[in-house]
Design a protein around this motif. Structure first.
Motif, mmCIF file in Angstrom:
data_model
loop_
_atom_site.group_PDB
_atom_site.id
_atom_site.type_symbol
_atom_site.label_atom_id
_atom_site.label_comp_id
_atom_site.label_asym_id
_atom_site.label_seq_id
_atom_site.Cartn_x
_atom_site.Cartn_y
_atom_site.Cartn_z
ATOM 1 N N ALA A 147 0.820 -1.214 0.000
ATOM 2 C CA ALA A 147 0.000 0.000 0.000
ATOM 3 C C ALA A 147 0.852 1.262 0.000
ATOM 4 O O ALA A 147 0.344 2.357 -0.261
ATOM 5 C CB ALA A 147 -0.931 0.019 1.213
ATOM 6 N N ARG A 148 2.151 1.131 0.280
ATOM 7 C CA ARG A 148 3.014 2.319 0.356
ATOM 8 C C ARG A 148 4.330 2.140 -0.390
ATOM 9 O O ARG A 148 5.191 3.005 -0.334
ATOM 10 C CB ARG A 148 3.272 2.702 1.814
ATOM 11 N N CYS A 149 4.519 1.022 -1.054
ATOM 12 C CA CYS A 149 5.744 0.759 -1.805
ATOM 13 C C CYS A 149 5.400 0.526 -3.275
ATOM 14 O O CYS A 149 4.235 0.489 -3.646
ATOM 15 C CB CYS A 149 6.461 -0.473 -1.246
ATOM 16 N N GLY A 150 6.423 0.360 -4.111
ATOM 17 C CA GLY A 150 6.144 -0.056 -5.475
ATOM 18 C C GLY A 150 6.628 0.881 -6.552
ATOM 19 O O GLY A 150 7.471 1.747 -6.330
ATOM 20 N N GLU A 151 6.029 0.722 -7.742
ATOM 21 C CA GLU A 151 6.569 1.297 -8.971
ATOM 22 C C GLU A 151 5.846 2.547 -9.468
ATOM 23 O O GLU A 151 6.312 3.210 -10.379
ATOM 24 C CB GLU A 151 6.524 0.219 -10.063
ATOM 25 N N LEU A 152 4.672 2.871 -8.965
ATOM 26 C CA LEU A 152 3.911 4.070 -9.327
ATOM 27 C C LEU A 152 3.697 4.192 -10.845
ATOM 28 O O LEU A 152 4.119 5.183 -11.465
ATOM 29 C CB LEU A 152 4.605 5.328 -8.801
ATOM 30 N N PRO A 153 3.014 3.255 -11.471
ATOM 31 C CA PRO A 153 2.804 3.338 -12.925
ATOM 32 C C PRO A 153 2.048 4.580 -13.362
ATOM 33 O O PRO A 153 2.213 5.034 -14.500
ATOM 34 C CB PRO A 153 2.018 2.063 -13.246
ATOM 35 N N PHE A 154 1.259 5.175 -12.469
ATOM 36 C CA PHE A 154 0.482 6.365 -12.836
ATOM 37 C C PHE A 154 1.372 7.560 -13.151
ATOM 38 O O PHE A 154 0.922 8.534 -13.769
ATOM 39 C CB PHE A 154 -0.517 6.722 -11.726
ATOM 40 N N VAL A 155 2.641 7.521 -12.737
ATOM 41 C CA VAL A 155 3.554 8.622 -13.053
ATOM 42 C C VAL A 155 3.735 8.755 -14.570
ATOM 43 O O VAL A 155 4.040 9.846 -15.070
ATOM 44 C CB VAL A 155 4.912 8.402 -12.348
ATOM 45 N N PHE A 156 3.511 7.684 -15.306
ATOM 46 C CA PHE A 156 3.678 7.701 -16.758
ATOM 47 C C PHE A 156 2.389 8.076 -17.499
ATOM 48 O O PHE A 156 2.386 8.148 -18.728
ATOM 49 C CB PHE A 156 4.195 6.340 -17.235
ATOM 50 N N ASP A 157 1.307 8.334 -16.749
ATOM 51 C CA ASP A 157 0.070 8.778 -17.380
ATOM 52 C C ASP A 157 0.229 10.206 -17.905
ATOM 53 O O ASP A 157 0.969 11.018 -17.318
ATOM 54 C CB ASP A 157 -1.090 8.744 -16.384
#
Length: 499
Positions: free
Chosen positions: A285-295
């Motif tokens: 819920a607080r880690c990861g790759e954040l794919p929405f940054v590429f939107d």
């Protein structure tokens, strides 16, 4: 701008820098970044050294969503004011038997460094938990006693490397008289969580109980990992978005280049960066790759909405005894005055600053960008990490080339690299080659960027170029020596990677 305005602006930058992600979850934490920030993170979230003296938060007005967006936007600054903030962590151990040093030893170490080299103590109640200086440097403690330098905001890699060397000299100056050494690898190779001391910080008690409920490796992250990271500035929202995308896409390449943690519990794990792998099941819920940054519509507003939905850890209220347990609670509920532990209260600017430090993606945005994908290593790697990212992101031509380079990578490819680079590092297959080929291209771009800066910084990449040319990362060398020795004994690591 007048000289008085400039002075006020620089003082404000200094204060921000000092609140960065100091040693673990000090409220108001501002992980040390560029000229604007002040100090996790790493990694692990931290508050400001002066927090205990802060006025009661209820005296401050509630912060609105628009003000949260403006807070991040206030990190924008002209290129002339960009700075470099480098942090690194290391494991303290007893030279006689490699066991982790305990808090009593760390307390003595901090007291002696402070007295000999004119640092001011950072206290939590009666316990010393770090040191600070007026130039923006701080020394802080991670949950398992990992000893961290959060550096001052500096202009060049030369200054950053000099700062690292000065810090290591100071630490050795005291540690040698205590028969203590410090180890520069990304994962404690031998000792379990139960064998690791817990530092006396209130937030760590909360986190230790919570982590096993949200992932299988959160305690490993807290107590057994160590990183080197750099924090960098941006000029505008579009510039931030560009840098964010480049750094997220290429973070697995940094993981591969700096892979240096192939052991855990005294044996190989099957991963070359076990530290990086640990983050894949710490708390999704607080880690990861954040794919929405590429939107296409990504910007400060979208990141704020993401952060609002990241579950909380705590609210810091001195009048209520310090850290109020808000584990897993909703910041959105907090904004509506519906937080179960503080009914009727709404978050202040300070609460928002604290909350920005409880997300742990591979790249994190505050008023600066934090590059969080690398294992810590020897002193050369501590200088190479900022050189890599400064070369890619602080020169306009190099930044454009880097963005073009990753522009056609798909979300699936980015996820694949995030999953596989911790395991295979440079040997990870990718498209028609391997990550080793990608790393060679990335270093070419970074070298041009450093050359264009005209500070004669390109040689700081030599270590990484040698790794690419040989195809052998730090983890590969450790595994090779482990196999050649054939006795299953890891003592050699404590000798080879002793600072």
């Amino acid at each position: 701008m007048s000289s008085s305005s400039n002075g006020a602006h620089q003082q404000q930058q200094h204060r921000r820098f000092h609140r960065r992600f100091l040693g673990g979850f000090q409220p108001g934490s501002r992980r040390r970044a560029s000229s604007s920030s002040s100090s996790s993170s790493r990694s692990r979230g931290r508050p400001s050294p002066s927090r205990a003296a802060a006025s009661a938060p209820e005296a401050a007005p509630p912060i609105t969503r628009e003000e949260m967006i403006a807070y991040i936007a206030s990190g924008c600054k002209p290129k002339a004011e960009w700075r470099i903030g480098t942090e690194h962590e290391k494991f303290g151990f007893n030279l006689k038997d490699t066991t982790p040093i305990d808090y009593a030893q760390i307390k003595h170490l901090l007291d002696e460094i402070g007295e000999r080299f004119e640092w001011e103590p950072i206290m939590e109640k009666e316990n010393i938990i770090g040191l600070k200086r007026s130039d923006g440097q701080s020394i802080t403690l991670e949950p398992g006693g990992q000893f961290e330098l959060s550096g001052a905001p500096l202009r060049t890699i030369h200054e950053t490397c000099a700062e690292v060397n000065s810090h290591l000299y100071q630490v050795r100056n005291v540690a040698e008289s205590m028969d203590v050494g410090f180890l520069g690898v990304g994962m404690n190779p031998r000792y379990s969580v139960d064998q690791t001391p817990v530092m006396p910080k209130g937030r760590y008690k909360l986190m230790k109980a919570y982590m096993p409920t949200v992932g299988t490796m959160g305690l490993d992250m807290m107590f057994r990992t160590a990183t080197v990271q750099v924090n960098l500035d941006y000029e505008s929202e579009p510039d931030c978005v560009s840098k964010f995308r480049i750094s997220l896409a290429l973070q697995p390449i940094a993981t591969a280049l700096f892979a240096n943690s192939p052991f855990r519990d005294g044996k190989p794990t099957g991963f070359k960066s076990t530290r990086s792998h640990v983050w894949t099941d710490t708390d999704n819920a607080r880690c990861g790759e954040l794919p929405f940054v590429f939107d296409d519509n990504f910007g400060f507003e979208r990141y704020v909405d993401y952060m609002i939905d990241v579950p909380m850890y705590f609210v810091y209220r001195p009048e209520k005894g310090g850290y109020v347990d808000a584990l897993g609670m909703s910041f959105r509920d907090f904004m509506e005055g519906k937080l179960p532990c503080l009914p009727g209260e709404r978050p202040t600017k300070q609460d928002w600053e604290d909350h920005l430090s409880v997300a742990f993606p591979e790249v994190r945005l505050k008023k600066f960008l934090e590059m969080r994908g690398a294992d810590t290593g020897n002193w050369q790697s501590l200088c190479a990490l900022p050189a890599l990212w400064v070369g890619l992101l602080y020169d306009e031509e190099a930044q454009k080339q880097a963005l073009d380079y990753i522009s056609d990578w798909t979300e699936e490819e980015r996820h694949y690299l995030r999953e596989e680079c911790p395991r295979l590092a440079l040997d990870t297959p990718f498209r028609d080659g391997t990550v080793r080929d990608v790393a060679r291209d990335v270093l070419t771009i970074a070298s041009r960027g450093l050359k264009n800066r005209r500070y004669k910084e390109v040689h700081f990449l030599d270590r990484l170029k040698n790794i690419v040319e040989s195809g052998e990362t730090g983890a590969d060398r450790l595994l090779r020596e482990y196999e050649e020795r054939g006795d299953g004994n890891l003592d050699f690591i404590y000798q080879k990677y002793l600072f």
